[in-house]
Scaffold this motif. Structure first.
Motif, PDB file in Angstrom:
ATOM      1  N   CYS A  65       0.296  -0.148   5.248  1.00 48.73           N
ATOM      2  CA  CYS A  65      -1.011  -0.710   5.629  1.00 48.73           C
ATOM      3  C   CYS A  65      -2.004   0.416   5.927  1.00 48.73           C
ATOM      4  CB  CYS A  65      -0.878  -1.604   6.853  1.00 48.73           C
ATOM      5  SG  CYS A  65       0.227  -3.019   6.637  1.00 48.73           S
ATOM      6  N   ALA A  66      -1.573   1.386   6.724  1.00 44.07           N
ATOM      7  CA  ALA A  66      -2.449   2.503   7.085  1.00 44.07           C
ATOM      8  C   ALA A  66      -2.844   3.310   5.858  1.00 44.07           C
ATOM      9  CB  ALA A  66      -1.759   3.396   8.119  1.00 44.07           C
ATOM     10  N   SER A  67      -1.918   3.475   4.913  1.00 45.42           N
ATOM     11  CA  SER A  67      -2.231   4.261   3.720  1.00 45.42           C
ATOM     12  C   SER A  67      -3.220   3.543   2.803  1.00 45.42           C
ATOM     13  CB  SER A  67      -0.953   4.608   2.963  1.00 45.42           C
ATOM     14  OG  SER A  67      -0.375   3.467   2.365  1.00 45.42           O
ATOM     15  N   MET A  68      -3.407   2.243   2.992  1.00 47.57           N
ATOM     16  CA  MET A  68      -4.339   1.485   2.147  1.00 47.57           C
ATOM     17  C   MET A  68      -5.785   1.598   2.634  1.00 47.57           C
ATOM     18  SD  MET A  68      -2.829   0.252  -0.479  1.00 47.57           S
ATOM     19  CE  MET A  68      -4.272  -0.632  -1.048  1.00 47.57           C
ATOM     20  N   LEU A  80      -9.143   1.175   0.352  1.00 49.00           N
ATOM     21  CA  LEU A  80     -10.138   0.112   0.531  1.00 49.00           C
ATOM     22  C   LEU A  80     -11.551   0.680   0.557  1.00 49.00           C
ATOM     23  CD1 LEU A  80      -8.430  -2.195   3.171  1.00 49.00           C
ATOM     24  CD2 LEU A  80      -8.752  -2.632   0.737  1.00 49.00           C
ATOM     25  N   GLY A  81     -11.723   1.831   1.200  1.00 46.64           N
ATOM     26  CA  GLY A  81     -13.036   2.475   1.210  1.00 46.64           C
ATOM     27  C   GLY A  81     -13.491   2.831  -0.197  1.00 46.64           C
ATOM     28  N   ASN A  82     -12.552   3.314  -1.031  1.00 44.48           N
ATOM     29  CA  ASN A  82     -12.885   3.640  -2.421  1.00 44.48           C
ATOM     30  C   ASN A  82     -13.260   2.393  -3.203  1.00 44.48           C
ATOM     31  OD1 ASN A  82     -12.370   6.347  -1.958  1.00 44.48           O
ATOM     32  ND2 ASN A  82     -10.268   6.229  -2.690  1.00 44.48           N
ATOM     33  N   PHE A 117      -3.559 -18.326   6.549  1.00 44.11           N
ATOM     34  CA  PHE A 117      -3.530 -17.494   5.346  1.00 44.11           C
ATOM     35  C   PHE A 117      -2.100 -17.244   4.849  1.00 44.11           C
ATOM     36  CE2 PHE A 117      -7.740 -16.684   6.998  1.00 44.11           C
ATOM     37  CZ  PHE A 117      -8.487 -16.823   5.838  1.00 44.11           C
ATOM     38  N   ASP A 118      -1.125 -17.947   5.441  1.00 43.35           N
ATOM     39  CA  ASP A 118       0.265 -17.856   5.014  1.00 43.35           C
ATOM     40  C   ASP A 118       0.708 -16.391   4.917  1.00 43.35           C
ATOM     41  OD1 ASP A 118       2.730 -18.907   4.306  1.00 43.35           O
ATOM     42  OD2 ASP A 118       2.268 -18.901   2.169  1.00 43.35           O
ATOM     43  N   VAL A 119       0.466 -15.645   6.003  1.00 42.90           N
ATOM     44  CA  VAL A 119       0.817 -14.225   6.041  1.00 42.90           C
ATOM     45  C   VAL A 119       2.322 -14.112   6.247  1.00 42.90           C
ATOM     46  CG1 VAL A 119       0.447 -12.012   7.184  1.00 42.90           C
ATOM     47  CG2 VAL A 119      -1.446 -13.654   6.998  1.00 42.90           C
ATOM     48  N   ARG A 120       3.027 -13.687   5.196  1.00 50.32           N
ATOM     49  CA  ARG A 120       4.478 -13.533   5.260  1.00 50.32           C
ATOM     50  C   ARG A 120       4.894 -12.073   5.225  1.00 50.32           C
ATOM     51  NH1 ARG A 120       7.086 -18.499   4.150  1.00 50.32           N
ATOM     52  NH2 ARG A 120       5.563 -20.093   3.645  1.00 50.32           N
ATOM     53  N   SER A 121       4.010 -11.213   4.697  1.00 46.33           N
ATOM     54  CA  SER A 121       4.269  -9.779   4.682  1.00 46.33           C
ATOM     55  C   SER A 121       2.931  -9.055   4.701  1.00 46.33           C
ATOM     56  CB  SER A 121       5.071  -9.382   3.437  1.00 46.33           C
ATOM     57  OG  SER A 121       4.330  -9.622   2.262  1.00 46.33           O
ATOM     58  N   VAL A 122       2.973  -7.805   5.125  1.00 46.99           N
ATOM     59  CA  VAL A 122       1.761  -6.979   5.143  1.00 46.99           C
ATOM     60  C   VAL A 122       2.046  -5.709   4.368  1.00 46.99           C
ATOM     61  CG1 VAL A 122       0.824  -7.915   7.286  1.00 46.99           C
ATOM     62  CG2 VAL A 122       2.398  -5.979   7.391  1.00 46.99           C
ATOM     63  N   PRO A 123       1.052  -5.106   3.783  1.00 48.13           N
ATOM     64  CA  PRO A 123      -0.327  -5.577   3.769  1.00 48.13           C
ATOM     65  C   PRO A 123      -0.506  -6.781   2.842  1.00 48.13           C
ATOM     66  CG  PRO A 123      -0.124  -3.615   2.401  1.00 48.13           C
ATOM     67  CD  PRO A 123       1.211  -3.832   3.056  1.00 48.13           C
ATOM     68  N   LEU A 124      -1.375  -7.684   3.276  1.00 42.34           N
ATOM     69  CA  LEU A 124      -1.802  -8.821   2.472  1.00 42.34           C
ATOM     70  C   LEU A 124      -3.288  -8.631   2.221  1.00 42.34           C
ATOM     71  CD1 LEU A 124      -1.718 -11.697   1.229  1.00 42.34           C
ATOM     72  CD2 LEU A 124      -2.140 -12.560   3.552  1.00 42.34           C
ATOM     73  N   PHE A 125      -3.680  -8.687   0.952  1.00 42.77           N
ATOM     74  CA  PHE A 125      -5.088  -8.562   0.579  1.00 42.77           C
ATOM     75  C   PHE A 125      -5.595  -9.922   0.145  1.00 42.77           C
ATOM     76  CE2 PHE A 125      -2.977  -4.581  -0.135  1.00 42.77           C
ATOM     77  CZ  PHE A 125      -3.782  -3.718   0.573  1.00 42.77           C
ATOM     78  N   VAL A 126      -6.688 -10.357   0.762  1.00 40.86           N
ATOM     79  CA  VAL A 126      -7.300 -11.626   0.393  1.00 40.86           C
ATOM     80  C   VAL A 126      -8.730 -11.328  -0.033  1.00 40.86           C
ATOM     81  CG1 VAL A 126      -7.951 -13.943   1.145  1.00 40.86           C
ATOM     82  CG2 VAL A 126      -5.837 -12.906   2.016  1.00 40.86           C
ATOM     83  N   ILE A 177      -0.923  -0.675  -3.244  1.00 41.49           N
ATOM     84  CA  ILE A 177      -1.558  -0.945  -4.530  1.00 41.49           C
ATOM     85  C   ILE A 177      -2.485   0.229  -4.822  1.00 41.49           C
ATOM     86  CG2 ILE A 177      -3.009  -2.516  -5.864  1.00 41.49           C
ATOM     87  CD1 ILE A 177      -2.201  -4.723  -3.839  1.00 41.49           C
ATOM     88  N   PRO A 178      -2.271   0.949  -5.925  1.00 38.64           N
ATOM     89  CA  PRO A 178      -3.161   2.064  -6.257  1.00 38.64           C
ATOM     90  C   PRO A 178      -4.617   1.599  -6.361  1.00 38.64           C
ATOM     91  CG  PRO A 178      -1.216   2.082  -7.658  1.00 38.64           C
ATOM     92  CD  PRO A 178      -1.196   0.781  -6.896  1.00 38.64           C
ATOM     93  N   GLY A 179      -5.521   2.501  -6.024  1.00 39.88           N
ATOM     94  CA  GLY A 179      -6.941   2.171  -5.991  1.00 39.88           C
ATOM     95  C   GLY A 179      -7.469   1.599  -7.288  1.00 39.88           C
ATOM     96  N   ASP A 180      -7.090   2.180  -8.425  1.00 46.30           N
ATOM     97  CA  ASP A 180      -7.573   1.666  -9.708  1.00 46.30           C
ATOM     98  C   ASP A 180      -7.103   0.240  -9.947  1.00 46.30           C
ATOM     99  OD1 ASP A 180      -8.839   4.069 -10.165  1.00 46.30           O
ATOM    100  OD2 ASP A 180      -7.319   4.824 -11.558  1.00 46.30           O
ATOM    101  N   ASP A 181      -5.856  -0.054  -9.579  1.00 45.36           N
ATOM    102  CA  ASP A 181      -5.328  -1.413  -9.750  1.00 45.36           C
ATOM    103  C   ASP A 181      -6.065  -2.404  -8.856  1.00 45.36           C
ATOM    104  OD1 ASP A 181      -3.497  -0.304 -11.483  1.00 45.36           O
ATOM    105  OD2 ASP A 181      -1.753  -0.625 -10.197  1.00 45.36           O
ATOM    106  N   LEU A 182      -6.285  -2.009  -7.600  1.00 41.66           N
ATOM    107  CA  LEU A 182      -6.966  -2.904  -6.664  1.00 41.66           C
ATOM    108  C   LEU A 182      -8.418  -3.115  -7.090  1.00 41.66           C
ATOM    109  CD1 LEU A 182      -6.416  -4.551  -4.125  1.00 41.66           C
ATOM    110  CD2 LEU A 182      -7.148  -2.586  -2.772  1.00 41.66           C
TER     111      LEU A 182
END
Length: 124
Positions: A52-55, A59-61, A85-94, A110-115
């Motif tokens: 989560c912290a590494s994301m 997210l800023g990018n 939001f049915d949070v079952r695992s983190v990180p969850l991106f909505v 999730i790599p930045g380009d993919d996200l």
């Protein structure tokens, strides 16, 4: 160093073009954040989650690349938010468009380009 808030709700450190995710305290803050944005990407995280912290810089990018608002929220102390939001695992991106959740991903880092591509495909 003082932090300023830009019109898009993302924090800026004074350098033009630098956007950071906004930290949201609770469900009311989340609802207000997504209501004010044409498109918003929100990461649900928990303290101590290294992925989560590494994301956060990713997210800023994404925010800079696509001009979308980004935010972080820790739903741990808000069971109704976890259920909503049915949070079952983190990180969850909505991804929210016009205040409504339109897509979600919960597959770890999730790599930045993919996200960026994932968001771009869903935001018109």
């Amino acid at each position: 160093m003082m932090s300023n808030t830009t019109a898009g709700g993302a924090e800026s450190d004074g350098n033009e073009g630098v956007r950071r995710p906004t930290s949201l305290a609770d469900a009311d803050a989340l609802d207000a954040f997504v209501a004010d944005a044409d498109a918003a990407l929100v990461e649900f995280y928990t303290d101590g989650c290294g992925i989560c912290a590494s994301m956060e810089p990713v997210l800023g990018n994404v925010a800079r690349a696509l001009d979308v608002d980004v935010a972080l929220i820790n739903p741990r102390d808000d069971p109704p938010l976890v259920e909503r939001f049915d949070v079952r695992s983190v990180p969850l991106f909505v991804l929210f468009v016009d205040g409504e959740p339109v897509a979600r991903r919960a597959e770890g880092f999730i790599p930045g380009d993919d996200l960026t591509a994932w968001v771009d495909e869903r935001v018109e």
